[in-house]
Write an enzyme that holds these catalytic residues in place. Structure first.
Site, PDB file in Angstrom:
ATOM      1  N   ARG A   1      93.577 -66.299  36.193  1.00 17.66           N
ATOM      2  CA  ARG A   1      94.341 -67.494  36.566  1.00 17.66           C
ATOM      3  C   ARG A   1      94.460 -68.475  35.393  1.00 17.66           C
ATOM      4  NH1 ARG A   1      91.497 -68.683  41.840  1.00 17.66           N
ATOM      5  NH2 ARG A   1      92.215 -67.097  43.277  1.00 17.66           N
TER       6      ARG A   1
ATOM      7  N   ARG B   1      97.373 -74.304  37.866  1.00 18.47           N
ATOM      8  CA  ARG B   1      97.381 -75.714  38.265  1.00 18.47           C
ATOM      9  C   ARG B   1      96.491 -76.622  37.443  1.00 18.47           C
ATOM     10  NH1 ARG B   1      96.161 -75.132  44.557  1.00 18.47           N
ATOM     11  NH2 ARG B   1      95.043 -73.280  43.804  1.00 18.47           N
TER      12      ARG B   1
ATOM     13  N   ARG C   1     105.987 -76.876  38.235  1.00 18.43           N
ATOM     14  CA  ARG C   1     105.864 -76.709  39.694  1.00 18.43           C
ATOM     15  C   ARG C   1     106.411 -77.906  40.460  1.00 18.43           C
ATOM     16  NH1 ARG C   1     105.575 -75.448  43.543  1.00 18.43           N
ATOM     17  NH2 ARG C   1     103.598 -75.156  44.615  1.00 18.43           N
TER      18      ARG C   1
ATOM     19  N   ASP D   1     102.177 -63.434  41.664  1.00 20.39           N
ATOM     20  CA  ASP D   1     101.188 -63.511  42.736  1.00 20.39           C
ATOM     21  C   ASP D   1     100.982 -62.109  43.281  1.00 20.39           C
ATOM     22  OD1 ASP D   1      99.772 -65.650  44.664  1.00 20.39           O
ATOM     23  OD2 ASP D   1     100.476 -63.953  45.864  1.00 20.39           O
TER      24      ASP D   1
ATOM     25  N   TYR E   1      95.754 -59.455  53.838  1.00 17.99           N
ATOM     26  CA  TYR E   1      96.743 -60.516  54.083  1.00 17.99           C
ATOM     27  C   TYR E   1      97.787 -60.068  55.095  1.00 17.99           C
ATOM     28  CZ  TYR E   1      94.954 -63.340  50.210  1.00 17.99           C
ATOM     29  OH  TYR E   1      94.159 -64.112  49.391  1.00 17.99           O
TER      30      TYR E   1
END
Length: 336
Positions: free
Chosen positions: A25, A29, A38, A74, A147
């Site tokens: 990652r 963010r 974003r 992702d 998921y």
């Protein structure tokens, strides 16, 4: 600038002095540059726009001088063309979870060259701009299945375990389609320029060792054995109790979380693999002296195993101080 092939040489078993460093990652963010982009687009729009995905992939390389980039995307992007409605709110949400044989039957196997062309276009763009290797990636079949079956994150994954044991035919049909799709997706990434691929099995550790061997490992092996022409890294979180099974894989490297030392992992895996890891991401919130202390322990252990790629034991957390990331990268790069 000359191409930095330190990651490739390490995965090929060459002792190159210091270990290469990249961070799971690493584009995300915690970086202001990423948050600015974003603020203008949705997460899925960012993943599906090659120019923007390329820009955020390059951000940590330019900021920290890491030894590898990893494709920005992702793990769930490939399940959308299989036939599920994927949304991020902001966490992943699937309105039509897969829980029955009929649900599994309606899932399609992905054709990545067509269904995920935007990913391949992004890879070609990234490779043209990078002077370090680009790591392609995917989710592992079981993690994707978690998921798809739960529909969202879960504390106990009860729907997954119920389907695994009560609807085994449906579960195995879904896993087979996921394994086939994942192998094709990773192979297409290799074809478009990724010399290394990593498969993330984030939720592998929710099951017992018996269940891992019976219901998960066969599909991991299927993907690993199918992908050709690139180094393969398998990262399964909370998986040290599965090492007697995992060590049968034929891949270049295994990711190691922070719950076992590199030397312990190397011993349990019969020194078969280069190991990648394994600093606790939370340590990047500590002061620099603490970061240095623990990083030096990992670096010292890395010298005593077959091969070492420095990384975290999981992904960087969103509010990680950027200056601490820089400190860690500089420390590892000066550790020759």
């Amino acid at each position: 600038m000359a191409f930095n092939d330190l990651l490739i040489r390490t995965l090929e078993g060459q002792n190159s002095g210091r270990p290469p460093i990249w961070l799971m990652r690493q584009a995300g963010r915690y970086m202001a540059e990423y948050r600015e982009i974003r603020s203008r687009v949705s997460f899925l729009e960012l993943c599906k726009t090659p120019e923007l995905a390329c820009e955020v992939t390059l951000q940590p390389i330019e900021a920290f001088g890491l030894d590898s980039a990893i494709l920005f995307s992702d793990i769930l992007v490939p399940i959308e063309p299989m036939g599920v409605n994927l949304d991020f709110k902001p966490a992943p949400y699937i309105a039509d979870p897969v829980r029955t044989l009929a649900d599994a039957e309606r899932m399609k196997v992905v054709n990545p060259a067509e269904d995920l062309k935007f990913i391949m276009d992004a890879i070609k763009l990234m490779v043209s701009k990078l002077n370090v290797p680009l790591i392609g990636f995917s989710g592992a079949p079981f993690t994707l299945a978690c998921y798809m079956i739960e529909g969202e994150g879960s504390k106990n994954f009860l729907e997954v375990k119920k389907m695994m044991h009560n609807e085994e035919k449906a579960f195995r049909m879904l896993m087979e389609k996921l394994a086939e799709s994942t192998a094709a997706y990773l192979q297409e990434q290799v074809k478009n320029g990724c010399p290394v691929v990593q498969m993330f099995d984030t939720w592998a550790g929710i099951v017992s060792p018996y269940e891992y061997e019976e219901f998960i490992y066969p599909y991991v092996k299927q993907v690993v054995d199918s992908v050709e022409g690139a180094h393969f890294i398998y990262f399964a979180k909370d998986s040290s109790s599965f090492y007697p099974v995992i060590k049968q894989l034929n891949c270049s490297a295994l990711g190691v979380d922070w719950k076992i030392t590199l030397e312990q992992a190397d011993k349990a895996l019969d020194s078969k693999f280069t190991l990648q890891g394994n600093m606790d991401p939370a340590l990047l919130f500590a002061d620099k002296a603490t970061i240095t202390k623990y990083a030096e322990k990992i670096l010292a252990e890395g010298k005593n195993i077959k091969g070492h790629v420095f990384n975290l034991g999981h992904g960087i957390m969103p509010k990680t101080p950027v200056e601490n990331v820089k400190h860690l990268v500089d420390l590892v790069k000066s550790s020759d």
